[in-house]
Design a protein around this motif. Structure first.
Motif, PDB file in Angstrom:
ATOM      1  N   GLU A 121       2.605  10.003  15.978  1.00 25.46           N
ATOM      2  CA  GLU A 121       3.508  11.087  16.373  1.00 25.46           C
ATOM      3  C   GLU A 121       3.362  11.407  17.854  1.00 25.46           C
ATOM      4  N   LEU A 129       5.008   8.644  20.013  1.00 27.33           N
ATOM      5  CA  LEU A 129       6.473   8.726  20.042  1.00 27.33           C
ATOM      6  C   LEU A 129       6.944   9.895  20.899  1.00 27.33           C
ATOM      7  N   ALA A 185      14.889   6.350  20.748  1.00 28.16           N
ATOM      8  CA  ALA A 185      15.442   5.522  19.683  1.00 28.16           C
ATOM      9  C   ALA A 185      16.833   4.977  19.976  1.00 28.16           C
ATOM     10  N   ALA A 220      13.043  -0.162  13.826  1.00 25.70           N
ATOM     11  CA  ALA A 220      11.582  -0.103  13.785  1.00 25.70           C
ATOM     12  C   ALA A 220      11.098  -0.678  12.463  1.00 25.70           C
ATOM     13  N   ASP A 251       5.000   6.604   7.539  1.00 21.64           N
ATOM     14  CA  ASP A 251       5.287   6.276   8.936  1.00 21.64           C
ATOM     15  C   ASP A 251       6.757   5.909   9.112  1.00 21.64           C
ATOM     16  N   LEU A 287       9.302   7.710  11.741  1.00 21.76           N
ATOM     17  CA  LEU A 287      10.098   6.976  12.732  1.00 21.76           C
ATOM     18  C   LEU A 287      11.579   7.300  12.599  1.00 21.76           C
ATOM     19  N   TYR A 323      14.970   6.319  14.885  1.00 21.08           N
ATOM     20  CA  TYR A 323      14.992   4.879  14.650  1.00 21.08           C
ATOM     21  C   TYR A 323      15.574   4.546  13.278  1.00 21.08           C
ATOM     22  N   ALA A 375      14.607   2.792  10.468  1.00 21.00           N
ATOM     23  CA  ALA A 375      13.224   2.447  10.152  1.00 21.00           C
ATOM     24  C   ALA A 375      13.138   1.635   8.860  1.00 21.00           C
ATOM     25  N   TYR A 401       5.116  -1.175  14.190  1.00 21.28           N
ATOM     26  CA  TYR A 401       3.925  -0.321  14.162  1.00 21.28           C
ATOM     27  C   TYR A 401       2.900  -0.905  13.209  1.00 21.28           C
TER      28      TYR A 401
END
Length: 288
Positions: A52, A55, A65, A79, A89, A93, A98, A100, A167
């Motif tokens: 966090e 980002l 993003a 992502a 996660d 994101l 994103y 994600a 990630y």
């Protein structure tokens, strides 16, 4: 909070299960664990605060993003979280804008992710609020598949080198050490070109003796550096499992370059030593 004896017993159960599935068969071991364990011992129930903070505070490095292509058209970045666990996660994101994607080999894990997504949107308190109204929320996609194969990409209608952000937190450390060269090589196949393609590694567990059994296997920052600089190639380790860094070895042309590295101010408790000192590190990598 899970007490230490319970956590140790759970970890031993994981070790015993994965011992039955050496090398590339590890995915079947993780599937068995998900199928037989109500709450896996690695599940923290929330994203790592180090992600966090990255980002939020490192936008000068990774951007936000939304990106712009060569024709001037804006698009939402993609992502990927391989080995995404319960998907926390991925949801974080998406809250940053994103699109994600969470990847898990186990069908049970994917279903757990989808339940978690539904619970996060139907509860009274929004656990993952939109961080920037101008950017908005990205979509969330959970998919079953093997990180090292392409069938899940084909299922999603995506090609290689399509992810603007990847990630890795508890994925690298969960793999058999013999798979580390392939792990690094696969990132070069999935990560978008620079400057938009960023691999964020939350390096863990740096303070665990690498000679001890895993997962998680103890890892040093040198291990990340050597493998990602020489994807697909063998890296030297000593008898105690410590990565040997060779300063005279030239990085591979297809290797990734570390563009940022720091000690995060916050992380999960498992990333701290007995004195509360953060042992994790965050590194950001791009294709050369």
């Amino acid at each position: 909070m899970t007490d230490q004896p319970t956590r140790t017993a759970a970890q031993q159960s994981v070790h015993n299960t994965l011992a039955k599935y050496p090398g590339e068969k590890y995915v079947d071991g993780w599937a068995e664990i998900w199928n037989t364990t109500t709450t896996p011992p690695w599940d923290k129930g929330a994203p790592n605060p180090a992600l966090e903070d990255t980002l939020t505070q490192r936008r000068s490095t990774i951007g936000n993003a939304i990106a712009t292509d060569a024709e001037g058209n804006k698009y939402r970045k993609k992502a990927l979280v391989p080995g995404c666990g319960r998907g926390v996660d991925v949801l974080l994101l998406a809250s940053f804008g994103y699109d994600a994607y969470g990847l898990e080999y186990s069908a049970a894990a994917v279903e757990a992710c989808r339940r978690g997504e539904m619970e996060s949107t139907t509860s009274d308190a929004d656990k993952y609020p939109v961080r920037d109204e101008k950017v908005g929320r990205g979509k969330v996609v959970f998919v079953q598949g093997d990180f090292f194969k392409n069938d899940w990409l084909e299922e999603l209608g995506l090609g290689l080198n399509c992810f603007d952000l990847i990630y890795d937190y508890t994925f690298f450390c969960a793999l058999s050490p013999s798979m580390r060269p392939d792990w690094a090589l696969r990132h070069t196949q999935l990560l978008a070109p620079s400057p938009h393609g960023n691999l964020i590694c939350l390096e863990y567990p740096r303070h665990k003796d690498p000679s001890l059994p895993g997962p998680p296997f103890g890892l040093s920052s040198e291990a990340y550096m050597e493998h990602l600089s020489h994807p697909g190639e063998q890296v030297s380790y000593d008898a105690q499992g410590r990565c040997r860094s060779d300063p005279l070895r030239e990085p591979s042309e297809r290797g990734l370059e570390r563009v940022a590295y720091w000690q995060p101010a916050r992380t999960h408790e498992v990333g701290m030593d007995a004195n509360g000192e953060v042992q994790d590190r965050v590194s950001i990598w791009r294709r050369r």
